[in-house]
Design an enzyme around this catalytic site. Structure first.
Site, short mmCIF file in Angstrom:
data_model
loop_
_atom_site.label_atom_id
_atom_site.label_comp_id
_atom_site.label_asym_id
_atom_site.label_seq_id
_atom_site.Cartn_x
_atom_site.Cartn_y
_atom_site.Cartn_z
N CYS A 97 37.49 49.67 40.23
CA CYS A 97 36.24 49.71 41.00
C CYS A 97 36.37 50.79 42.07
CB CYS A 97 36.03 48.35 41.65
SG CYS A 97 34.55 48.26 42.66
N HIS A 139 29.86 43.54 36.04
CA HIS A 139 30.61 44.04 37.21
C HIS A 139 29.63 44.38 38.33
CE1 HIS A 139 34.06 46.34 39.06
NE2 HIS A 139 33.04 46.94 39.64
N GLU A 140 28.53 45.05 37.98
CA GLU A 140 27.55 45.45 39.01
C GLU A 140 26.82 44.23 39.58
OE1 GLU A 140 28.21 48.20 40.00
OE2 GLU A 140 29.18 49.00 38.20
N HIS A 143 28.74 42.59 42.20
CA HIS A 143 28.64 43.25 43.51
C HIS A 143 27.45 42.70 44.31
CE1 HIS A 143 31.75 46.25 43.72
NE2 HIS A 143 31.45 46.75 42.54
#
Lengths: 173, 178
Positions: A97, A139-140, A143
């Site tokens: 990341c 993954h996004e 966030h």
């Protein structure tokens, strides 16, 4: 073109749950542009979420075009207020990341994923992704919930020092 | 700033990490990279710590003596160079080797890697399986020198694994940056 600095641990915004965008206005469109420009500035980067450039809003961009592990590929995708509808068939894979530049980790991610969100035109979009594109989307979205891959690693010995980072940085300079 | 390698090993039980790190904090030391794990029922700690200039390794080892006695730990403190040595960089790959236990598996595999100038960056071995049928499993992370590709390494390792009667596989470990 505005390339914003990518924030790194321990920036508190990375650990905060981001607020919904709700309305596609000029500010939302400007944010999306900055996300795209900032992602494009790092050749190895295939996705970026708003908190990583210091904006605590639920927006991300991905583009897995040309990635060897990609199967589904929707090109450049900007999605606001994404919501996961289906997440199936988790598989382990090694992720890194931009906000945790020195480490990588083994994370299980669904390989079949359906998400719904808003496009920059303010329309609802349902995205069916698999394999690597599914990993990038999850993954996004993490966030946006204040989660980093470190919060999802499969075990204490599944975190690794990233060894190629310095090389990559040199390439970029 | 002085740097030390601190190692502590003892039969596993709750409280070892808290006790060891308590002494280190009291001595003004900062934990940097560490690795701690249970090895055959023993908790094994390997800590690279930074401490105040002037703190002698022998003093730190002595200060750890109290809890070493209480937890029955083997403790050692050694000074290390302050500069961080550079590791050879290269493409990262994972290697798995496993099969019926026999002497020399690690040595044979590591020797082959050393001859090929492959750098081992991480290595874990576990003796598993049932009594009377021990299985040895070894997982390595390595970096390849320029000019050696993963397929070439794979075929060399497969030859060696066949001689040893064990299985082996090689796959790239490069992470995707998201």
């Amino acid at each position: 073109m505005v390339v914003r600095p990518v924030l790194r641990l321990p920036e508190p915004v990375l650990k905060r749950r981001a607020e919904p965008v709700l309305r596609v206005d000029d500010a939302a469109r400007a944010l999306a542009l900055d996300l795209v420009d900032t992602m494009r500035a790092s050749p190895a980067c295939v996705g970026l979420a708003a908190p990583q450039i210091g904006v605590s809003l639920r927006a991300f961009v991905i583009d897995v075009s040309g990635h060897r592990k990609a199967r589904s590929c929707h090109g450049e995708v900007v999605l606001l207020d994404p919501e996961v509808l289906v997440a199936q068939d988790p598989v382990h894979g090694r992720e890194g990341c931009m906000s945790v530049p020195d480490l990588t980790g083994e994370v299980a991610r669904a390989t079949t994923l359906v998400v719904r969100g808003l496009t920059l035109e303010g329309e609802e979009r349902v995205l069916r992704v698999d394999a690597f594109e599914a990993r990038a989307v999850q993954h996004e979205i993490d966030h946006l919930d204040g989660l980093l891959f470190l919060d999802r690693v499969s075990s204490a010995d599944a975190v690794f020092r990233r060894k190629v980072y310095r090389q990559e940085r040199r390439l970029r300079e | 700033m002085a740097h030390f390698a601190v190692s502590a090993v003892g039969a596993d039980r709750p409280g070892i990490v808290a006790a060891v790190t308590g002494v280190l904090v009291d001595q003004g030391c900062n934990l940097e990279d560490t690795s701690m794990s249970i090895l055959r029922g023993h908790f094994a700690m390997m800590l690279l710590v930074a401490g105040p200039k002037g703190l002698a390794p022998a003093t730190l080892e002595e200060e750890l003596g109290g809890i070493a006695g209480r937890f029955d730990l083997v403790v050692a403190v050694r000074p290390i160079d302050e500069a961080v040595p550079a590791s050879p960089s290269g493409e990262p790959w994972n290697v798995a080797v496993y099969g019926a236990d026999r002497p020399g598996i690690v040595h044979q595999v590591a020797s082959l890697l050393a001859e090929a100038e492959v750098n081992i960056t991480d290595l874990t071995t576990r003796l598993i399986g049932e009594d009377g049928r021990p299985v040895y499993a070894m997982i390595l992370e390595v970096t390849l020198p320029p000019g050696l590709d993963g397929d070439e390494l794979s075929s060399r390792l497969e030859t060696r694994a066949r001689e040893l009667g064990v299985e082996c596989s090689v796959h790239p470990s490069e992470a995707d940056i998201l």
